[in-house]
Scaffold this motif. Structure first.
Motif, PDB file in Angstrom:
ATOM      1  N   LEU A 114      17.640   3.454  13.205  1.00  0.00           N
ATOM      2  CA  LEU A 114      16.412   2.740  12.865  1.00  0.00           C
ATOM      3  C   LEU A 114      15.350   2.425  14.123  1.00  0.00           C
ATOM      4  CD1 LEU A 114      15.049   0.833  10.524  1.00  0.00           C
ATOM      5  CD2 LEU A 114      16.541  -1.192  11.219  1.00  0.00           C
ATOM      6  N   ALA A 115      15.971   2.427  15.095  1.00  0.00           N
ATOM      7  CA  ALA A 115      15.210   2.204  16.209  1.00  0.00           C
ATOM      8  C   ALA A 115      14.460   3.384  16.678  1.00  0.00           C
ATOM      9  CB  ALA A 115      16.026   1.940  17.704  1.00  0.00           C
ATOM     10  N   ASN A 116      14.983   4.661  16.028  1.00  0.00           N
ATOM     11  CA  ASN A 116      14.057   5.739  16.225  1.00  0.00           C
ATOM     12  C   ASN A 116      13.307   6.252  15.049  1.00  0.00           C
ATOM     13  OD1 ASN A 116      14.942   6.953  18.850  1.00  0.00           O
ATOM     14  ND2 ASN A 116      17.056   6.739  17.837  1.00  0.00           N
ATOM     15  N   TYR A 120       9.657   2.049  14.177  1.00  0.00           N
ATOM     16  CA  TYR A 120       9.823   1.534  15.673  1.00  0.00           C
ATOM     17  C   TYR A 120       9.888   2.381  16.779  1.00  0.00           C
ATOM     18  CZ  TYR A 120      11.523  -2.647  12.904  1.00  0.00           C
ATOM     19  OH  TYR A 120      11.788  -3.485  12.133  1.00  0.00           O
ATOM     20  N   GLY A 121       9.935   3.726  16.237  1.00  0.00           N
ATOM     21  CA  GLY A 121      10.172   4.906  17.210  1.00  0.00           C
ATOM     22  C   GLY A 121       8.863   4.873  18.301  1.00  0.00           C
ATOM     23  N   ARG A 122       9.484   5.393  19.488  1.00  0.00           N
ATOM     24  CA  ARG A 122       8.535   5.654  20.519  1.00  0.00           C
ATOM     25  C   ARG A 122       8.520   7.080  20.725  1.00  0.00           C
ATOM     26  NH1 ARG A 122       7.626   1.211  19.025  1.00  0.00           N
ATOM     27  NH2 ARG A 122       7.224  -0.580  20.443  1.00  0.00           N
ATOM     28  N   THR A 123       7.661   7.546  21.478  1.00  0.00           N
ATOM     29  CA  THR A 123       7.770   9.036  21.937  1.00  0.00           C
ATOM     30  C   THR A 123       9.126   9.368  22.575  1.00  0.00           C
ATOM     31  OG1 THR A 123       6.676   8.320  24.064  1.00  0.00           O
ATOM     32  CG2 THR A 123       5.385   9.732  22.108  1.00  0.00           C
ATOM     33  N   SER A 172      12.927  -7.357  -0.493  1.00  0.00           N
ATOM     34  CA  SER A 172      13.294  -8.137   0.651  1.00  0.00           C
ATOM     35  C   SER A 172      12.653  -7.632   2.208  1.00  0.00           C
ATOM     36  CB  SER A 172      14.887  -7.990   1.013  1.00  0.00           C
ATOM     37  OG  SER A 172      15.379  -8.389  -0.142  1.00  0.00           O
ATOM     38  N   LEU A 173      12.461  -6.496   2.186  1.00  0.00           N
ATOM     39  CA  LEU A 173      11.893  -5.688   3.464  1.00  0.00           C
ATOM     40  C   LEU A 173      10.257  -6.050   3.407  1.00  0.00           C
ATOM     41  CD1 LEU A 173      13.758  -2.220   3.887  1.00  0.00           C
ATOM     42  CD2 LEU A 173      13.542  -4.069   5.730  1.00  0.00           C
ATOM     43  N   LEU A 174       9.831  -5.780   2.052  1.00  0.00           N
ATOM     44  CA  LEU A 174       8.416  -5.922   1.983  1.00  0.00           C
ATOM     45  C   LEU A 174       7.991  -7.567   2.239  1.00  0.00           C
ATOM     46  CD1 LEU A 174       7.474  -4.098  -1.373  1.00  0.00           C
ATOM     47  CD2 LEU A 174       6.608  -3.667   0.867  1.00  0.00           C
ATOM     48  N   VAL A 175       8.728  -8.538   1.844  1.00  0.00           N
ATOM     49  CA  VAL A 175       8.369  -9.807   2.261  1.00  0.00           C
ATOM     50  C   VAL A 175       8.804 -10.096   3.752  1.00  0.00           C
ATOM     51  CG1 VAL A 175       8.948 -12.263   1.618  1.00  0.00           C
ATOM     52  CG2 VAL A 175       8.807 -10.619  -0.184  1.00  0.00           C
ATOM     53  N   GLU A 322       3.750   0.954   4.349  1.00  0.00           N
ATOM     54  CA  GLU A 322       4.009   2.218   4.958  1.00  0.00           C
ATOM     55  C   GLU A 322       5.262   1.818   5.998  1.00  0.00           C
ATOM     56  OE1 GLU A 322       0.542   3.766   6.966  1.00  0.00           O
ATOM     57  OE2 GLU A 322       1.558   4.891   8.332  1.00  0.00           O
ATOM     58  N   ALA A 323       5.307   0.532   6.721  1.00  0.00           N
ATOM     59  CA  ALA A 323       6.204   0.279   7.620  1.00  0.00           C
ATOM     60  C   ALA A 323       7.653   0.251   6.749  1.00  0.00           C
ATOM     61  CB  ALA A 323       5.907  -1.050   7.860  1.00  0.00           C
ATOM     62  N   VAL A 324       7.658  -0.334   5.471  1.00  0.00           N
ATOM     63  CA  VAL A 324       8.825  -0.329   4.673  1.00  0.00           C
ATOM     64  C   VAL A 324       9.221   1.122   4.116  1.00  0.00           C
ATOM     65  CG1 VAL A 324       9.905  -1.335   2.341  1.00  0.00           C
ATOM     66  CG2 VAL A 324       8.377  -2.723   3.962  1.00  0.00           C
ATOM     67  N   ASN A 325       8.263   1.642   3.857  1.00  0.00           N
ATOM     68  CA  ASN A 325       8.557   3.219   3.589  1.00  0.00           C
ATOM     69  C   ASN A 325       9.362   3.961   4.790  1.00  0.00           C
ATOM     70  OD1 ASN A 325       7.522   2.991   1.135  1.00  0.00           O
ATOM     71  ND2 ASN A 325       5.530   3.728   1.572  1.00  0.00           N
ATOM     72  N   HIS A 326       8.854   3.797   5.979  1.00  0.00           N
ATOM     73  CA  HIS A 326       9.538   4.413   7.052  1.00  0.00           C
ATOM     74  C   HIS A 326      11.066   3.862   7.230  1.00  0.00           C
ATOM     75  CE1 HIS A 326       6.240   6.937   8.236  1.00  0.00           C
ATOM     76  NE2 HIS A 326       5.460   5.846   8.468  1.00  0.00           N
ATOM     77  N   ILE A 327      10.922   2.443   7.383  1.00  0.00           N
ATOM     78  CA  ILE A 327      12.315   1.729   7.617  1.00  0.00           C
ATOM     79  C   ILE A 327      13.489   2.351   6.237  1.00  0.00           C
ATOM     80  CG2 ILE A 327      13.504  -0.437   7.358  1.00  0.00           C
ATOM     81  CD1 ILE A 327      10.920  -1.536   8.583  1.00  0.00           C
ATOM     82  N   MET A 328      12.857   2.480   5.213  1.00  0.00           N
ATOM     83  CA  MET A 328      13.889   2.812   3.873  1.00  0.00           C
ATOM     84  C   MET A 328      14.279   4.107   4.219  1.00  0.00           C
ATOM     85  SD  MET A 328      12.695   0.579   0.785  1.00  0.00           S
ATOM     86  CE  MET A 328      14.114   0.859  -0.266  1.00  0.00           C
TER      87      MET A 328
END
Ligand SMILES: [Fe+2]
Ligand SMILES: [Fe+2]
Length: 332
Positions: A114-116, A120-123, A172-175, A322-328
């Motif tokens: 998930l961190a990647n 959340y991911g960085r370069t 849950s993630l969206l909220v 967008e954030a939730v789509n990436h996390i899922m």
């Protein structure tokens, strides 16, 4: 005084006797949920009995019974317990949290995945928990741990409510993400509480699902009349999914501020002006544009309470999605 009780949200009101004309039928909309309360008076009105104290109300007894018997939610995950303890004790406790995480390799692997993720991911790719903490910060690492350790719990199909497992988890993630972004903008001190409370705000539905299955016809009847899901729950059980979740999470020793916001997330006006509760409610409204909770009722004063405009929340929703789509996507 005459005591009346709303059949929709179960709220009790006292009305001065002289305000009710004798021998007449009076229909009053409930100030809280707008259910019409019918008051019939004879020529000599018979006052309704005084409301019993809260702990003897049947709905409350039933709620306690269900919480006690509930197997729908697990005991508090050890890692969350440790993280909560560290956060509330104000000491830099990364070492202890890292040690607990090291005992659960499967979880550590999921946290790193998930961190990647694109959100959340960085370069630089993250390959260890220590590195994740150094690159993302301790707060973000705790957020990752919370997401991973609640994903199983909040990713279950709700048969009674008619919501698929993926829908429950996505909501849950969206909220959680919505509440976090609002808090970042309006009240940064509440970011952590907003995220955590958002993630589990609807877990009361998991606890109640089996009971809702049994009462499905009655629930659908009430929803069919345009009432919201929490009104159906209150009418049938005497409490709603926010109240039962708050009761359950006392066992997890969650901070009262989160419990309070979860308890009133459908009716923030009953929270005594609690900012976290309004944030949760607005984030819930944003998420419910996907219609997860049936007939969601948005408090018209909520945006003013948190000082945001509808345009701002619309723009925020795009970012949240967008954030939730990436996390899922990264969690599979
Ligand atoms: Fe809800
Ligand atoms: Fe919700």
């Amino acid at each position: 005084m005459i005591q009346i009780q709303c059949t929709g949200c179960q709220k009790k009101y006292s009305i001065p006797e002289e305000k009710i004309p004798k021998g007449k039928t009076l229909d009053l909309p409930c100030p809280a949920c707008k259910t019409v309360i019918r008051i019939q008076t004879d020529a000599s009105p018979e006052p309704v009995a005084e409301a019993p104290p809260e702990d003897t109300v049947p709905g409350n007894e039933l709620m306690m019974k269900i919480v006690k018997a509930s197997k729908a939610l697990p005991p508090m995950p050890q890692i969350i317990a440790k993280a909560t303890e560290v956060l509330s004790s104000d000491k830099a406790g990364f070492k202890e949290v890292g040690e607990v995480l090291a005992t659960d390799q499967a979880m550590a692997t999921r946290v790193l995945k998930l961190a990647n993720s694109a959100y959340y991911g960085r370069t630089t790719p993250v390959s260890s928990v220590q590195q994740a903490s150094a690159l993302l910060g301790f707060q973000t690492l705790l957020e990752l741990i919370t997401v991973v350790s609640t994903s199983k719990m909040m990713g279950k199909r709700l048969e009674g409510y008619g919501i698929e497992a993926e829908g429950v988890w996505r909501h849950s993630l969206l909220v959680a993400m919505g509440a976090k972004m609002i808090a970042q903008k309006r009240n940064p001190d509440l970011v952590n509480d907003a995220f955590n409370a958002g993630l589990i705000h609807d877990s009361g539905m998991l606890i109640l699902d089996d009971y809702v299955v049994e009462k499905r016809a009655a629930v659908e009847d009430i929803l069919g009349n345009g009432k919201a899901i929490q009104n159906a729950e209150r009418q049938i059980f005497g409490f709603d999914h926010g109240e039962i979740a708050a009761e359950f999470f006392k066992r997890w020793k969650l901070p009262e501020t989160q419990l309070h916001a979860i308890r009133h997330h459908h009716e923030p006006s009953a929270s005594g002006g609690d900012m976290l509760c309004y944030i949760l409610h607005v984030a819930d409204d944003m998420a419910n544009r996907e219609h997860t909770e049936k007939n969601f009722v948005f408090d018209p004063d909520a945006l003013a309470a948190i000082g945001l405009s509808a345009e701002e929340t619309d723009a925020m929703l795009e970012e949240v999605r967008e954030a939730v789509n990436h996390i899922m996507a990264s969690m599979g």
